[in-house]
Structure formats: structure tokens, C-alpha cells
Design an enzyme around this catalytic site. Structure first.
Site, short mmCIF file in Angstrom:
data_model
loop_
_atom_site.label_atom_id
_atom_site.label_comp_id
_atom_site.label_asym_id
_atom_site.label_seq_id
_atom_site.Cartn_x
_atom_site.Cartn_y
_atom_site.Cartn_z
N HIS A 92 0.80 -1.23 0.00
CA HIS A 92 0.00 0.00 0.00
C HIS A 92 0.83 1.28 0.00
O HIS A 92 0.29 2.36 -0.21
CB HIS A 92 -0.91 0.03 1.23
CG HIS A 92 -2.02 -0.97 1.18
ND1 HIS A 92 -2.85 -1.11 0.10
CD2 HIS A 92 -2.44 -1.88 2.09
CE1 HIS A 92 -3.74 -2.06 0.34
NE2 HIS A 92 -3.50 -2.55 1.54
N GLU A 135 -6.04 -10.87 8.21
CA GLU A 135 -6.78 -9.61 8.10
C GLU A 135 -8.16 -9.79 7.47
O GLU A 135 -8.81 -8.79 7.11
CB GLU A 135 -5.96 -8.59 7.30
CG GLU A 135 -5.37 -9.12 6.02
CD GLU A 135 -4.37 -8.16 5.38
OE1 GLU A 135 -4.37 -6.95 5.74
OE2 GLU A 135 -3.60 -8.60 4.50
N ASP A 141 -8.04 -3.90 8.33
CA ASP A 141 -8.83 -4.80 7.48
C ASP A 141 -9.61 -5.80 8.31
O ASP A 141 -10.76 -6.11 8.00
CB ASP A 141 -7.92 -5.54 6.49
CG ASP A 141 -7.57 -4.70 5.28
OD1 ASP A 141 -8.50 -4.13 4.67
OD2 ASP A 141 -6.39 -4.59 4.94
#
Length: 259
Positions: free
Chosen positions: A49, A151, A177
Site C-alpha cells: 500500500h 486480516e 482490514d
């Protein structure tokens, strides 16, 4: 007692020692080098990310290695063995594999971190991994850790068999998440707080029963200390981009507070 070194990271992780790391999202080797000298046990680089993609991974690992204190770790974008191999070829001491949901995905990730006959990783040749870790496959494998993320609801449901996969070194919780997977509208939603804490307890218990390390990403140092006290064996503190924004905002408020 000898001072821990980056080369000890994988074994310290497997021994379930308490380790504290930091998160890098920015493609800034100079900043990464500064952080790597502060005393963190590892510096995690976000290849999923963050704004740093594969061309920046090697520079980040070189920046971490330059201080000789922290171990360089890369979160790869997926469980793709080619991507995992690329990350390890930069000299990373561990990979963090996101969005794992099944034991089979764990097996694939573990195999990608190990050479034949126990895995599928290709010999790197004269690249940074050989320079840092050597050219004997079994010896290299002992110095590299495979960490998978928990997650999603599916990962939580399969946490016990996931933790039991041979060769897996650690599980790592992505609380944002996982919160959403448990019904939260956003990370920090109080309506899912109880479910999240229950899930974290289950993950810690499963990892401990399997004898593997268990980590979590934390918003700050105080949260990290609390999670270590709860049974997590390693914690990652916030990130460079978050702290950059927080520090700049605090100084701006201070400057504008003059009467």
C-alpha cells in the site's frame, strides 16, 4: 550477552522474542536510513500500500543495512512466488505476505521463501541476498522469515490450521482490514471493538499453541506496549508518513498559537 544484529532477526522471531519494528511507506532512502539507526529491531517496507514499488525495495534495504542495527523486512503485494523471490533477492530478512486466507496460500508463501528441496525459491546468484546472507541455500533459509497476514474473516476462521503449517515463522495482524471484516464501518469503529479484541485473543492463542510468533500493526508506541503485554511477540509502530504529517501539524499549531 552479544548485541543482537540484523542477521539474528529470523531466529529471534522464531524464538518468540519481543521485537519492535517501524513502518516505512515513503520512497525515501535517506529518511529510511535515519529511522534504521534508532534501535528498532526491524524496519518494514510497505510494498503493498505504500508509495514504494519494486524499484525502490533494494534502495530501502540498502538504507536499512547501512546502519547495521535493524533488519529489513518487505511487505510484498501478494503471495506470488515471483514477487516474494524478488523481495528476498534485495536482501530482505523477511517477507510479510498480505491477504492470506487458506493454509494452501501459506504453503505457497513458505515454499517461495525456501530453496530446494523444501521450497521453490530460485538461487539468487550475485545479488544483495548473496552478499548479505551467503550462497549456501540451507544457511540462507535459516536467516529468512516467512510472515503471513491475518486480516480477513476467512483467515480468522482458519487461524489454527494456518498457524500449524510447517515452516511458517509468524502471523501478523492487520487490524484495520480485520476490523472491517468483523463488521466495522472503519478502523476504530467502537461497534466492532469487542469482536476485534476477541479475534486478537484467538489469534494470539493459536500462534502460541503452534509455537510461532504473532505480531500486530499499532498506531503508536503506547498501543504497541499494550499489545506486547497481551501476548503478541512483535509489534510495528505507526509509519513514517503518519509521523511526518503529525509532526508537521503539531508545529503548525504551535506556530499559530502566538498571541
Amino acid at each position: 550477552m552479544s548485541t543482537p544484529s540484523p542477521g539474528d532477526f529470523a531466529e529471534r522471531l522464531r524464538r518468540r522474542e519481543r521485537l519492535v519494528g517501524y513502518w516505512i511507506a515513503c520512497d525515501n532512502p535517506v529518511g529510511t536510513e535515519r529511522i534504521a539507526g534508532l534501535g528498532y529491531d526491524y524496519v518494514g517496507v510497505d510494498g503493498q500500500h505504500g508509495v514504494m514499488h519494486q524499484p525502490g525495495w533494494q534502495s530501502a534495504m540498502m538504507a536499512v543495512d547501512a546502519r547495521g542495527i535493524a533488519a529489513g523486512v518487505i511487505r510484498v503485494p501478494s503471495a506470488d512466488p515471483v514477487v516474494i523471490g524478488t523481495a528476498l533477492d534485495t536482501g530482505a530478512r523477511a517477507v510479510i505476505v498480505p491477504m492470506i486466507e487458506t493454509p494452501e496460500q501459506v504453503r505457497t508463501s513458505v515454499a517461495a521463501c525456501r530453496h530446494w528441496p523444501v521450497g521453490t525459491r530460485s538461487l539468487s546468484g550475485p545479488v544483495r541476498a548473496e552478499l548479505r546472507l551467503g550462497d549456501v541455500p540451507a544457511r540462507v533459509d535459516r536467516q529468512v522469515a516467512c510472515i503471513v497476514m491475518v486480516e480477513t474473516a476467512a483467515a480468522l476462521e482458519s487461524i489454527e490450521p494456518i498457524c500449524s503449517i510447517e515452516g511458517l515463522d509468524a502471523v501478523y495482524v492487520g487490524p484495520a482490514d480485520l476490523s472491517v471484516a468483523l463488521g466495522a464501518s472503519h478502523f476504530g469503529d467502537p461497534s466492532a471493538a469487542e469482536a476485534l479484541e476477541s479475534a486478537l485473543g484467538r489469534i494470539v492463542t493459536a500462534a502460541e499453541a503452534a509455537g510461532i510468533a504473532c505480531g500486530i500493526h499499532c498506531l503508536d508506541g503506547d498501543s504497541a506496549a499494550r499489545r506486547l503485554a497481551e501476548g503478541f511477540t512483535f509489534v510495528t509502530v505507526s509509519s513514517d508518513i503518519t509521523h511526518l504529517q503529525q509532526a508537521a501539524a503539531a508545529h503548525l499549531r504551535a506556530a499559530r498559537s502566538a498571541g
